[in-house]
Design an enzyme around this catalytic site. Structure first.
Site, short mmCIF file in Angstrom:
data_model
loop_
_atom_site.label_atom_id
_atom_site.label_comp_id
_atom_site.label_asym_id
_atom_site.label_seq_id
_atom_site.Cartn_x
_atom_site.Cartn_y
_atom_site.Cartn_z
N CYS A 23 0.78 -2.98 -21.29
CA CYS A 23 0.25 -2.01 -20.32
C CYS A 23 0.73 -2.29 -18.90
O CYS A 23 0.31 -1.63 -17.96
CB CYS A 23 -1.28 -1.97 -20.36
SG CYS A 23 -2.05 -3.52 -19.88
N GLU A 56 -2.00 -11.98 -19.84
CA GLU A 56 -1.28 -11.88 -18.56
C GLU A 56 -1.21 -13.21 -17.83
O GLU A 56 -0.67 -13.29 -16.74
CB GLU A 56 -1.90 -10.79 -17.68
CG GLU A 56 -3.39 -10.90 -17.45
CD GLU A 56 -3.94 -9.72 -16.66
OE1 GLU A 56 -3.18 -8.96 -16.04
OE2 GLU A 56 -5.18 -9.58 -16.65
N HIS A 71 0.82 -1.21 0.00
CA HIS A 71 0.00 0.00 0.00
C HIS A 71 0.86 1.26 0.00
O HIS A 71 0.60 2.21 -0.72
CB HIS A 71 -0.91 0.01 1.23
CG HIS A 71 -1.89 -1.12 1.23
ND1 HIS A 71 -2.57 -1.52 2.34
CD2 HIS A 71 -2.29 -1.94 0.25
CE1 HIS A 71 -3.36 -2.53 2.04
NE2 HIS A 71 -3.19 -2.81 0.77
N ASP A 115 1.31 -9.22 -14.17
CA ASP A 115 0.80 -10.55 -13.83
C ASP A 115 1.48 -11.64 -14.64
O ASP A 115 1.69 -12.75 -14.14
CB ASP A 115 -0.72 -10.61 -14.04
CG ASP A 115 -1.46 -10.01 -12.85
OD1 ASP A 115 -1.08 -10.33 -11.71
OD2 ASP A 115 -2.39 -9.22 -13.06
C1 PEP Z 1 -0.69 -6.24 -15.45
O1 PEP Z 1 -0.98 -7.27 -14.85
O2 PEP Z 1 0.39 -6.08 -16.04
C2 PEP Z 1 -1.63 -5.11 -15.49
C3 PEP Z 1 -1.41 -4.08 -16.26
O3 PEP Z 1 -2.73 -5.16 -14.69
P1 PEP Z 1 -2.72 -4.97 -13.10
O4 PEP Z 1 -1.38 -4.43 -12.71
O5 PEP Z 1 -3.83 -4.05 -12.81
O6 PEP Z 1 -2.95 -6.37 -12.61
MG MG Z 2 -2.99 -7.72 -14.29
#
Ligand code: PEP
Ligand code: MG
Length: 584
Positions: free
Chosen positions: A515, A444, A199, A468
């Site tokens: 992303c 992912e 956090h 992920d």
């Molecule tokens: C990811 O898993 O790379 C992603 C962009 O989604 P989050 O970080 O929200 O799981």
């Molecule tokens: Mg993710």
């Protein structure tokens, strides 16, 4: 004064130089005495009143959240309110006062010690870390009982003088306390615990303040008012540095500030490589209010709108899900704010480290549990509401739907079926939406990347979630600081999977973006370009630095070099080749 250096996990970039402000746990120092029989009920009421006061304080904090406060803060306050309401905190200590005649503080600390010991036994590291949330809540109650001010931020004597530059050093920092730091002069954060995605790390990054976590002993070794240098890039804290070291860091600070200023000039420059290829740079946002920052950084659109943040931090309505109208308004707000640029809305990705409510904590391995699309398909009514709201927003500008955590063909088919169902309903109700709306998949889960033909046949675009993908491919919990050193984006398996996903997606004629955090890491920009990536989505604060790297890149050269890197297996060889890419 002894000078020493501590290593931790870098979570928020930049350099901070200032004096240490130690936050010591109030729990360490409470009075212990026995209460006479006739005063027991009064002592019980004293504790009840303190708990009520903290409840009130949390509500006030929530209500007073600045409009531009990081969205996670609301969610964290909710968690603390829920913990405070739990009978383990709100009732068990009262029983201790009645049974053992302990004073209120002693009873509370006794109960917290008991709970902490139980948490220590838990195997799941995420759940184990929740012990600190409980301790933070208890500390709030203790501060009321002992009459200490609730605010943990220092009070500066002379309002006219600029406050000294202070760096918070703590075992852990509660996100609610972070709020108090927002408008103060704290310029850096150092904590003993926490991982890359703890956090504290999340909030520090949102505030764009240098931070190092997972330092283990910092709050014991550093003393109040020690001089500190926090190097948020290297994950290093230097205590009582020599004059020479201090000067070196000050010089680096000046260079960094100048570089930031220079970058602003690139806002309107198109991201085109030296040999003429245009690259799309998109923003990751949590709320529509993040759109101005995305535009300010010159983003071509939103590549990832993490819609789950609309579902969190809802104060008294914590367990209520926003209805269709409320969601629609928020999605439309983002679409309008982006002024014609595409907005990619990811459907609800709850579960794992983003629980919708406390009941989500029951899974043993929440990252492998009922997360994201799995949760949505298990709650079709709720999912349909979200899909309808997104579709309705598509009548106001370019919207794309992005689905997280897909792995199976039937999940894709069910999801597309539900989108179709939402469209049929809207058509029947004569509500406008974009008939040609594109639907994409987050890649992912390694299984998805390895079975990509299933996806390219059914989807309009792909977005690789490296956060992920790395977690699942390397079996490293992304929120556990004890294994943070194994979380390696340059592992050859990771690189090969990303490269093959980009190549296969492009071959099928699909747009492919990254992303995850890798897209915003300027040290990896050329490597990703060399793999064929043409769409990057990242936090707005990272966008201009990545653009600068793109402008200086010769695609032909980095593509050849990257092919060689992808054939390499030895970590040392890969790391130095990636470093060399940056010098070309
Ligand atoms: C990811 O898993 O790379 C992603 C962009 O989604 P989050 O970080 O929200 O799981
Ligand atoms: Mg993710």
């Amino acid at each position: 004064m002894a000078s020493f250096l501590l290593h931790g996990i870098p979570v928020s970039r930049g350099i901070a130089i200032g004096r240490a402000h130690l936050l010591t746990p109030a729990a360490l120092d409470v009075k212990h005495y026995l209460v006479p029989e006739e005063q027991v009920e009064a002592e019980v009421r004293r504790l009840q009143d303190a708990i009520a006061a903290v409840h009130h304080n949390l509500q006030e904090l929530w209500a007073g959240l600045p409009k531009d406060a990081p969205t996670e803060l609301g969610a964290f306050i909710d968690v603390h309110a829920l913990i405070l309401s739990d009978p383990m905190i709100s009732e068990a200590p009262l029983d201790i006062i009645r049974a053992r005649h302990y004073n209120a503080e002693w009873a509370l600390v006794t109960q917290i010690d008991e709970l902490s010991a139980q948490f220590d036994e838990i195997e799941d590291p995420y759940l184990r870390e929740r012990k600190y949330d409980i301790q933070q809540v208890a500390e709030r109650v203790l501060k009321v009982l002992t009459g200490t001010a609730l605010s943990v931020a220092p009070v500066f004597a002379d309002e006219d003088q600029p406050p000294p530059q202070m760096i918070v050093v703590a075992h852990d920092i509660s996100p609610a306390d972070m709020l108090a730091f927002r408008d103060r002069s704290f310029i850096g954060f150092v904590t003993d615990v926490g991982g890359q995605n703890s956090h504290t790390a999340i909030v520090a990054r949102s505030l764009d303040i240098p931070a190092v976590v997972g330092m283990d002993q910092a709050s014991r070794l550093v003393e109040q008012d020690d001089w500190l240098i926090v190097d948020g890039d290297a994950g290093v804290v230097i205590c009582n540095p020599s004059q020479l070291v201090l000067e070196q860091y000050r010089a680096r600070q000046i260079t960094m500030a100048k570089a930031r200023k220079r970058l602003l000039k690139l806002k309107k420059t198109p991201a085109i490589t030296r040999d003429g290829t245009t690259i799309t740079l998109l923003a990751n946002i949590e709320l529509p209010d993040d759109c101005p920052a995305a535009l300010e950084a010159g983003a071509n659109g939103v590549g990832l709108f993490r819609s789950e943040f609309l579902f969190m931090g809802r104060g008294a309505q914590a367990l209520r899900i926003p209805d269709e109208e409320e969601q629609f308004e928020q999605y439309r707000k983002a679409v309008l704010a982006m002024k014609g640029r595409p907005v990619t809305i990811r459907t609800l990705d709850v579960g794992a480290d983003k629980p919708l409510d406390q009941t989500d904590h029951t899974a043993l391995n929440p990252a492998l549990g009922l997360r994201a699309i799995r949760y949505c398909l298990a709650e079709p009514q709720m999912f349909l509401v979200q899909l309808r709201a997104i579709l309705r927003a598509s009548a106001f500008g370019k919207v794309r739907i992005l689905i997280p955590m897909l792995a199976h063909a039937f999940e894709i088919d069910q999801t597309l079926g539900m989108i179709e169902q939402a469209k049929i309903q809207l058509r029947d109700e004569k509500i406008r939406f974009d008939e040609g709306i594109e639907v994409g998949a987050m890649i992912e889960i390694p299984a998805a990347a390895l079975a990509l033909p299933l996806f390219v046949r059914r989807m309009d675009f792909l977005s690789i979630g490296t956060n992920d993908l790395i977690q699942y491919l390397l079996a490293i919990d992304r929120v556990d600081y004890e294994v943070a050193h194994l979380y390696n984006p340059l592992h050859p398996a990771v690189l090969q999977l990303i490269a093959s996903t980009i190549a296969t997606g492009h071959k099928a004629g699909l747009d492919v973006a990254v992303c995850g955090e890798m897209a915003g890491d300027v040290k990896l920009t050329r490597l990703l370009l060399g793999m064929g990536l043409r769409e990057f989505s990242m936090h707005p604060a990272q966008l201009l630095a990545v653009k600068q790297e793109i402008l200086n890149t010769d695609l032909g050269v980095v593509t050849t070099r990257t092919r060689r890197i992808l054939r390499a297996m030895e970590p040392g060889e890969i790391a130095s080749a990636v470093e060399q890419l940056q010098t070309l």
